[in-house]
Scaffold this active site. Structure first.
Site, PDB file in Angstrom:
ATOM      1  N   GLU A 199       0.833  -1.197   0.000  1.00 17.32           N
ATOM      2  CA  GLU A 199       0.000   0.000   0.000  1.00 17.32           C
ATOM      3  C   GLU A 199       0.868   1.247   0.000  1.00 17.32           C
ATOM      4  O   GLU A 199       2.020   1.217   0.437  1.00 17.32           O
ATOM      5  CB  GLU A 199      -0.899   0.038   1.248  1.00 17.32           C
ATOM      6  CG  GLU A 199      -1.945  -1.049   1.310  1.00 17.32           C
ATOM      7  CD  GLU A 199      -2.739  -0.997   2.596  1.00 17.32           C
ATOM      8  OE1 GLU A 199      -2.313  -0.281   3.531  1.00 17.32           O
ATOM      9  OE2 GLU A 199      -3.784  -1.660   2.675  1.00 17.32           O
ATOM     10  N   ARG A 291     -14.149  -7.940  17.202  1.00 20.86           N
ATOM     11  CA  ARG A 291     -14.174  -8.271  18.632  1.00 20.86           C
ATOM     12  C   ARG A 291     -14.306  -6.984  19.432  1.00 20.86           C
ATOM     13  O   ARG A 291     -14.280  -5.891  18.876  1.00 20.86           O
ATOM     14  CB  ARG A 291     -12.863  -8.954  19.030  1.00 20.86           C
ATOM     15  CG  ARG A 291     -11.652  -8.128  18.616  1.00 20.86           C
ATOM     16  CD  ARG A 291     -10.354  -8.613  19.216  1.00 20.86           C
ATOM     17  NE  ARG A 291      -9.189  -8.021  18.582  1.00 20.86           N
ATOM     18  CZ  ARG A 291      -8.705  -6.814  18.842  1.00 20.86           C
ATOM     19  NH1 ARG A 291      -9.319  -6.030  19.717  1.00 20.86           N
ATOM     20  NH2 ARG A 291      -7.633  -6.364  18.224  1.00 20.86           N
TER      21      ARG A 291
END
EC number: 6.4.1.7
Length: 472
Positions: A199, A291
């Protein structure tokens, strides 16, 4: 609602989940190993079972944990964070055995755990992503070609990554070639496979993340953003909600995007979409954590929404009782992670026994911990001792409250991050909101502090000197 929940974790997050269950009238089951038989989460739970001797695999023994839940009549398992929390195989095993996994569906965990696939999904949902490879890199030659197209510097990172592992910044082709093999090997060692992504590296970035909450009926809301830019070794140290970067308009815009994306993947439970931000407040998607986050309390403090309770309610089949319009952002909250580490030695873990432990209190101060005098810091687990959280109506007041609380917090027997955190709270750039993920590198003066000596230790030292002088 569930009658009994097994908490498949330890430390402060196990205590946090047990407390939420108790408030909902749910019985709790704790698990532990031989060295944690007197741990706080064990004492707090209604039932506790030793499921292993080896501290390294107790909380990773998926089959034993699920079997225990069945044996004791627990209808659901809360995984906390870390360990099995984002393990799709564990979530799937729960489903197969008829146990409710308190979290998203295992297929969504699997999807969002793959950085390449999750990036593709976010692109399709209209969420901005960092320019780079469309999927897994085939080899270093492809990496060189893409880097040339998007321009240096670039970031190499493991597709299955987390915790800052498998990440390399490359500022030219020579560094890219050299780091490719290193990143690959580190990824294989940490995650079992060497899949890499490339990236564009954003200079002077901030780390911004949005909290989402969805039910099983397609209702999704966001609870605003957090700024987690102050990190060591790519791991968070200070977290803030809301960020000082985004305007209300930007918050609403990006919030609507994350809600849309969560709906498109069928997300339910609590989740966090992480972004990297440039200096203008443009956000680019990095990953989604499926989570509860370590730093969830700062969001709770500014919204009044108990995220852990809602994880449990949603898993039990309840509908969200909030619409997006119901969510208001009130004041500022800061969380500091109190770790058993020596900042002056590269944040090396500090192993030992806590000899003195005094927790601050007062209006707008919250401490999430499982520690006490006599608590043993071992090399087997994360170095987190506690999370110190403050709230105030104004940013400047929140910073001052955190500084005061840190100065009041007393821990001896092990080195901690407290002196460093105090200096950060005093730093003008931090107070002015001028900080990025490179903050600690660019502000070495915050490591300049005197080692704290306890009053009792000092008195004992002076007494010993006097006794020695008089030949006692």
């Amino acid at each position: 609602m569930f009658k009994k929940v097994l908490v498949a974790n330890r430390g402060e997050i196990a205590c946090r989940v047990i407390r939420a269950c108790k408030e909902l009238g749910i019985q709790t089951v704790a698990i532990y190993n031989e060295i944690e038989s007197t741990a706080r989460h064990v004492k707090m739970a209604d039932e506790a079972y030793m499921i292993g001797v080896n501290p390294l695999d107790t909380y990773l023994n998926a089959e034993r944990i699920v079997d225990l839940a069945l044996e004791v009549g627990a209808e659901a398992i809360h995984p906390g964070y870390g360990f099995l929390a984002e393990n799709e195989h564990f979530a799937r095993l729960c489903e197969e055995k008829g146990i409710t996994f308190i979290g998203p569906h295992w297929k969504v965990i699997e999807l969002m755990g793959d950085k390449a696939r999750s990036k593709e999904v976010m692109k399709r949902a209209g969420v901005p992503t960092v320019p780079g490879s469309d999927g897994i890199l085939k080899d270093v030659e492809e990496a060189k070609r893409i880097a040339k197209e998007i321009g240096y510097p670039v970031l190499l990172k493991a597709s299955a990554g987390g915790g800052g592992r498998g990440i390399r910044i490359c500022r030219n082709e020579e560094e890219l070639v050299r780091n490719y093999e290193n990143a690959y090997n580190e990824a294989v060692k940490a995650f079992g496979r060497g899949d890499l992504l490339l990236e564009k590296y954003i200079e002077n970035p901030k780390h911004i993340e949005f909290q989402v909450l969805g039910d099983k009926y397609g209702n999704v809301i966001h609870l605003g953003e957090r700024d987690c830019s102050i990190q060591r070794r790519n791991q968070k140290l200070v977290e803030i909600a809301p960020s000082l970067l985004l305007t209300p308009e930007q918050r609403e815009y990006y919030g609507s995007l994350v809600v849309k994306a969560a709906k498109e993947i069928g997300y339910y439970s609590a989740g966090t979409m992480e972004f990297i931000a440039d200096e203008k407040g443009n956000l680019y998607f990095i990953e989604m954590n499926t989570r509860i986050q370590v730093e969830h309390p700062v969001t709770e403090m500014i919204t009044g929404v108990d995220i852990v309770k809602w994880q449990i309610r949603i898993a039990a089949g309840e509908r969200l009782r909030y619409s997006q319009e119901d969510i208001r952002f009130n004041g500022y909250s800061i969380e500091c992670r109190i770790n058993a580490e020596d900042p002056k030695k590269g944040f090396a873990p500090s192993i030992g026994t806590i000899e003195r432990y005094y927790v601050p209190g007062g209006f707008g101060i919250r401490v999430e911990h499982a520690s006490s005098k006599g608590y043993e810091i071992t090399p087997y687990y994360d170095s987190l001792i506690a999370k110190l959280i403050v709230w105030a109506p104004l940013w400047e007041v929140a910073v001052d409250r955190m500084r005061s609380a840190l100065e009041t917090y007393e821990i001896s027997g092990v080195k901690t991050t407290i002196p460093l955190l105090i200096n950060i709270m005093k730093d003008k750039d931090f107070r002015d909101g001028k900080f990025t993920t490179r903050y600690l590198e660019e502000h070495p003066h915050v490591f300049d502090y005197a080692e704290h000596r306890d009053k009792e230790d000092f008195v004992a030292f002076i007494s010993a000197v006097i006794a020695s002088y008089h030949g006692l």
